[in-house]
Design an enzyme around this catalytic site. Structure first.
Site, short mmCIF file in Angstrom:
data_model
loop_
_atom_site.label_atom_id
_atom_site.label_comp_id
_atom_site.label_asym_id
_atom_site.label_seq_id
_atom_site.Cartn_x
_atom_site.Cartn_y
_atom_site.Cartn_z
N GLU A 1 -11.23 -1.41 -0.90
CA GLU A 1 -10.20 -0.38 -0.87
C GLU A 1 -10.25 0.29 0.50
O GLU A 1 -10.97 -0.16 1.39
CB GLU A 1 -10.41 0.58 -2.04
CG GLU A 1 -10.38 -0.15 -3.39
CD GLU A 1 -10.64 0.74 -4.60
OE1 GLU A 1 -10.29 1.94 -4.54
OE2 GLU A 1 -11.18 0.24 -5.60
N ARG B 1 -5.65 -2.84 -16.36
CA ARG B 1 -6.85 -2.67 -15.53
C ARG B 1 -7.93 -1.93 -16.30
O ARG B 1 -7.67 -0.96 -17.01
CB ARG B 1 -6.52 -1.86 -14.26
CG ARG B 1 -5.40 -2.42 -13.41
CD ARG B 1 -5.73 -3.77 -12.80
NE ARG B 1 -6.84 -3.69 -11.87
CZ ARG B 1 -6.69 -3.40 -10.56
NH1 ARG B 1 -5.49 -3.14 -10.07
NH2 ARG B 1 -7.74 -3.38 -9.77
#
Length: 275
Positions: free
Chosen positions: A3, A262
């Site tokens: 990320e 998710r």
């Protein structure tokens, strides 16, 4: 998936390792990784000098002067620099031979990483086409714009934060952390958030991603930076990967559920679902 904090840490490492180096040869073993013209990629890169290494969201930007090599690590991508001989490894897919005799190698177990070689003048259009949101900094990530986008959408807040249009750089780890810190249930419709919740989401996004950068990113699976070192942000995660452990704020056990397909970690007491 790396990320924003992980990609920024890789960027800093690459800048230390290859800034000013000339690319003398390129070997590409997985052609599908290159999303622009293959022949141009192979013939144009040799002779280019790495002038800087930048970042936009989760994208690395290798500045070659008039051209930019845009690299996205996707799920498992990483860069390694070998000063001499490169060992055999079936997961080494792109080799950038440098004039000083070293080789910058792109490794990717999943082969999902991408490369786009584009003119620097096309960079803004490249990101506009992808509807990439602002960087998570006070100067660029404006609360009023964020609020307006949320209140006009029925999307659940977690998938909305993950789609990169509201703000660039959030992935599954840091979204869970932001939602926990802001006391927001991940399944809440964006339009149902109140102003206080939106401000907390905005402020915690900036704070938590900055902390992630400070700690060198999170090593929770295979992430390593360009210098081969682990990050330490995993030691500061409050909710992600903490299933069954007490919430640091209230003591309730952290639970894992699915939101938008998710895996998602929440405190059921601090992050109550709206009726």
């Amino acid at each position: 998936m790396p990320e924003l904090p992980e990609v920024e840490t890789v960027r800093r490492g690459l800048e230390t390792l290859v800034l000013g180096q000339e690319i003398v040869a390129v070997t590409l073993k997985v052609p599908k990784m290159v999303k622009t013209d293959l022949e141009t990629f192979a013939l144009t890169l040799p002779g280019q000098i790495i002038q800087s290494v930048g970042r936009r969201g989760k994208y690395l930007l290798i500045d070659l002067g008039q051209l930019v090599l845009v690299s996205h690590l996707r799920m498992e991508g990483k860069y390694l620099l070998f000063p001499d001989e490169v060992p055999d490894n079936k997961h080494f897919h792109v080799f950038f031979e440098l004039k000083n005799g070293s080789t910058l190698v792109y490794q990717d177990v999943r082969k999902f990483g991408t490369f786009d070689l584009i003119a620097k003048s096309q960079l803004s259009a490249f990101f506009a086409k992808r509807k990439l949101g602002p960087e998570p900094k006070k100067e660029t990530f404006k609360l009023k714009t964020f609020e307006a986008a949320l209140l006009s959408s029925q999307k659940p807040i977690k998938p909305h934060l993950l789609d990169q249009t509201l703000v660039a750089g959030l992935g599954n780890i840091y979204v869970d952390e932001v939602l926990w810190a802001a006391k927001v249930h991940p399944g809440t419709a964006s339009s149902r958030l109140n102003k206080a919740e939106i401000k907390r989401l905005h402020d915690e996004t900036i704070r938590i991603l900055a902390l992630g950068i400070e700690k060198g990113g999170s090593t929770v699976r295979t992430y390593r930076n360009a210098l081969g070192a682990d990050g330490t942000m995993q030691d500061y995660l409050q909710v992600y990967g903490q299933t069954g452990k007490p919430c640091p704020r209230c003591g309730q056990a952290i639970v894992k559920l699915k939101v938008g397909g998710r895996g998602t970690h929440i405190c059921p007491k601090c992050q109550k679902k709206r009726p």
